[in-house]
Design a protein around this motif. Sequence first.
Motif, PDB file in Angstrom:
ATOM      1  N   HIS A 469      42.791  37.262  43.743  1.00  0.00           N
ATOM      2  CA  HIS A 469      41.469  37.288  43.353  1.00  0.00           C
ATOM      3  C   HIS A 469      40.466  36.390  44.454  1.00  0.00           C
ATOM      4  CE1 HIS A 469      43.141  38.681  39.496  1.00  0.00           C
ATOM      5  NE2 HIS A 469      41.815  38.907  39.102  1.00  0.00           N
ATOM      6  N   GLY A 470      40.994  36.249  45.604  1.00  0.00           N
ATOM      7  CA  GLY A 470      40.343  35.345  46.431  1.00  0.00           C
ATOM      8  C   GLY A 470      38.986  35.827  46.624  1.00  0.00           C
ATOM      9  N   PRO A 471      38.758  37.256  47.086  1.00  0.00           N
ATOM     10  CA  PRO A 471      37.377  37.581  47.284  1.00  0.00           C
ATOM     11  C   PRO A 471      36.402  37.511  46.177  1.00  0.00           C
ATOM     12  CG  PRO A 471      39.008  39.199  48.065  1.00  0.00           C
ATOM     13  CD  PRO A 471      39.671  38.168  47.309  1.00  0.00           C
ATOM     14  N   GLU A 472      36.783  37.536  44.756  1.00  0.00           N
ATOM     15  CA  GLU A 472      35.969  37.272  43.828  1.00  0.00           C
ATOM     16  C   GLU A 472      35.586  36.071  43.663  1.00  0.00           C
ATOM     17  OE1 GLU A 472      38.632  38.962  43.719  1.00  0.00           O
ATOM     18  OE2 GLU A 472      38.521  41.171  42.904  1.00  0.00           O
ATOM     19  N   LEU A 473      36.599  35.026  43.854  1.00  0.00           N
ATOM     20  CA  LEU A 473      36.545  33.589  43.845  1.00  0.00           C
ATOM     21  C   LEU A 473      35.213  33.233  44.842  1.00  0.00           C
ATOM     22  CD1 LEU A 473      39.959  31.962  43.214  1.00  0.00           C
ATOM     23  CD2 LEU A 473      38.126  32.220  41.484  1.00  0.00           C
ATOM     24  N   LEU A 474      35.532  33.627  45.997  1.00  0.00           N
ATOM     25  CA  LEU A 474      34.676  33.256  47.170  1.00  0.00           C
ATOM     26  C   LEU A 474      33.142  33.869  46.772  1.00  0.00           C
ATOM     27  CD1 LEU A 474      33.970  32.403  49.842  1.00  0.00           C
ATOM     28  CD2 LEU A 474      34.612  34.514  50.923  1.00  0.00           C
ATOM     29  N   ASP A 475      33.067  35.083  46.312  1.00  0.00           N
ATOM     30  CA  ASP A 475      31.679  35.531  45.739  1.00  0.00           C
ATOM     31  C   ASP A 475      31.090  34.710  44.746  1.00  0.00           C
ATOM     32  OD1 ASP A 475      29.756  37.714  45.653  1.00  0.00           O
ATOM     33  OD2 ASP A 475      30.205  37.970  43.577  1.00  0.00           O
ATOM     34  N   THR A 476      32.098  34.293  43.609  1.00  0.00           N
ATOM     35  CA  THR A 476      31.412  33.374  42.670  1.00  0.00           C
ATOM     36  C   THR A 476      30.810  32.004  43.147  1.00  0.00           C
ATOM     37  OG1 THR A 476      33.163  34.232  41.018  1.00  0.00           O
ATOM     38  CG2 THR A 476      32.114  32.042  40.775  1.00  0.00           C
ATOM     39  N   MET A 477      31.605  31.577  44.178  1.00  0.00           N
ATOM     40  CA  MET A 477      31.156  30.201  44.747  1.00  0.00           C
ATOM     41  C   MET A 477      30.116  30.424  45.804  1.00  0.00           C
ATOM     42  SD  MET A 477      34.505  27.870  45.853  1.00  0.00           S
ATOM     43  CE  MET A 477      35.871  29.244  46.307  1.00  0.00           C
ATOM     44  N   ARG A 478      29.554  31.543  46.389  1.00  0.00           N
ATOM     45  CA  ARG A 478      28.684  32.096  47.168  1.00  0.00           C
ATOM     46  C   ARG A 478      27.314  32.194  46.167  1.00  0.00           C
ATOM     47  NH1 ARG A 478      26.091  36.377  49.148  1.00  0.00           N
ATOM     48  NH2 ARG A 478      27.587  37.898  48.054  1.00  0.00           N
ATOM     49  N   THR A 479      27.492  33.005  45.234  1.00  0.00           N
ATOM     50  CA  THR A 479      26.301  33.605  44.287  1.00  0.00           C
ATOM     51  C   THR A 479      26.009  32.792  43.279  1.00  0.00           C
ATOM     52  OG1 THR A 479      27.776  35.048  43.114  1.00  0.00           O
ATOM     53  CG2 THR A 479      26.657  35.982  45.171  1.00  0.00           C
ATOM     54  N   GLY A 480      26.997  31.713  42.760  1.00  0.00           N
ATOM     55  CA  GLY A 480      26.931  31.081  41.424  1.00  0.00           C
ATOM     56  C   GLY A 480      27.236  31.840  40.437  1.00  0.00           C
ATOM     57  N   ARG A 481      27.477  33.148  40.470  1.00  0.00           N
ATOM     58  CA  ARG A 481      27.784  34.001  39.340  1.00  0.00           C
ATOM     59  C   ARG A 481      29.288  34.851  39.236  1.00  0.00           C
ATOM     60  NH1 ARG A 481      23.086  36.105  41.569  1.00  0.00           N
ATOM     61  NH2 ARG A 481      24.194  37.845  42.213  1.00  0.00           N
ATOM     62  N   LYS A 482      29.629  34.533  38.145  1.00  0.00           N
ATOM     63  CA  LYS A 482      31.230  34.923  38.097  1.00  0.00           C
ATOM     64  C   LYS A 482      31.336  36.447  37.817  1.00  0.00           C
ATOM     65  CE  LYS A 482      32.868  30.407  35.836  1.00  0.00           C
ATOM     66  NZ  LYS A 482      33.799  29.683  35.164  1.00  0.00           N
ATOM     67  N   PRO A 483      32.340  36.997  38.494  1.00  0.00           N
ATOM     68  CA  PRO A 483      32.367  38.506  38.309  1.00  0.00           C
ATOM     69  C   PRO A 483      32.665  38.548  36.644  1.00  0.00           C
ATOM     70  CG  PRO A 483      34.244  37.672  39.343  1.00  0.00           C
ATOM     71  CD  PRO A 483      33.270  36.602  39.239  1.00  0.00           C
TER      72      PRO A 483
END
Length: 577
Positions: A469-483
């Motif tokens: 889930h690395g890409p999802e975690l990175l997107d969470t940290m970048r956007t502030g929204r959890k998938p």
Amino acid sequence: MAVEVTMAQMKFAILRHAFRGQRAQTAGTGAVLGGLLAAGTVYLAFSGPFEVLAAAYAVWLLGWVLGPVFMGGGDETVRPEYFALLGLPARRLATGLLTAAFVGVAPLVSLAALLGLLVVGVRSGSVLLAVPAMLLQLAVFVLLSKVSVALVGLALRSRLGAIGSGLVNGLILAALGQIWVFFAAFGQTGIPSAVRYLPSSWGLLAAQGDWRALAALVVLVLVLLAAWAALLGKRATRVSGSGRRRIAAASSGGAVIAKELRTWSRDLVRNHQAAFALAYGVGFAASPLLIGWNGMLPYAGPIFVVMAAAMASNLYGTDGTALWLTLMTPGASDVRGRQLAWLSVQAPIAIVLGVAFTFLASGPWPLILALLAALLGGAAGLIPLVSVYALVPGTDPHRRAGNPLRTSEDDGGLTGLAYLMLASVLVTGVPAGLTAIYLGWAGVPVGLLTGALCWWGFGLLAERRLRSHGPELLDTMRTGRKPQTRTSFRTDHLSKTEKAIAGWCFGLGAIPLIPQGILAAVFVSNGMLRHSWFLATYLPAGWRYPVAAGFIALGLAMYGTGLWLVRPNRPKPAPAC
């Protein structure tokens, strides 16, 4: 007044759109608890003596001063940096931000508690003084909070200041946790008479007809406003350390360890957190020495480990989007490197504290050594695991604003994560602790075994989660929204009642589990009776352990209920015909 009104309107508009979902639930829970405390304070105005009500307002003031320092830097909905290009004078900017600070749940709850001044004013015939005293006392609460956060932020601009402020804050919180010791040491069985002279009591004095106290509040507000205006001009846009020589590594895992060690030496927020955990562990364990009891002293090391783990509970979140470096480096064992780096920094401190203080107290050696081994391994395994599964999006270190304490926008999420880490790490030490209590030295190999298993097993789970889930975690940290995924723990499918139940279970489950359950059992086993607010210590001998066990079961049941409600792939109810 145009600027002040505009900032207040901005704050209201932001809050109106921000209080949704989990954040709204957290704010609602806080408002309910705060409302109950406010109602209790107002009740004291009807029935309690002056000293009791003055002590209650002193607690409110202490919460305003220390709460933001310990939980992410306070309310930063409207930041000074937003108005940097307007060229506002520092005094005008501070006045506008103060006006905006009155908009929110916490000021509203505090104002409700200050209604007790109005009750006192009616009873003493000084209503005309009580009304302005309420507003001025609230302004003192808010301004003291802002000034304390600004002072800590200023201290965090240097390594010496970061360490010093961490030591002071840790000692203060430890003293509050052991306040009964100070009462007993100084022969104080009631409320100190000096409480009437604190700034928190000036509004109460004014409500009783003392116009000099009202004048003192006005002067204090002006002084604090001027101090805050001066501190606003010193806010730094970033926090960093001085340059260091390059660190070479022969492997990707070694590079992670080197990077983490460099971060621990350079990141002033981590320096502050480490100093805070050290001061809290030593202060909490050493406080009973004031009454001549050294039985708590050996536990300084284990307490330090638990608090240090809580400070690092959002390890990946505080690094921000730097995770992309790990994702783009095949074969990099990021989790194992972080585990070893954390142990290399914290384990020596914990071992020195545990061994030295246990030697001074002449034992108990098996219990302390068993707990150190178990807790260090458990913390090293749980820190990355909790961080990747319950990550709270943080601010990139190079983008931190002038308030270095604020490493995330979700203060409630960080606080909940810290409490979760406290409870989880304590649980990892239970098998070794119980074995050491009943079987002596057999607890040490049990602690080594459970610590090693937790380090390896939890680290393996965290590593697999990071890879999958690395890409999802990175997107969470970048956007502030959890998938939103099917396998994640979600609350959007719950009814309002179920959300409330889950929130109360997760928010309050730690109270019966840790203080009233685990800690109470420890105190009973050490003969510490009639201790603070731990119910089991006040009961007859035959009821102490059963009541503590009952509280532990209640806490586990509350967490279990919350997890059952938000469990993944929960079947949806059939639609009504």
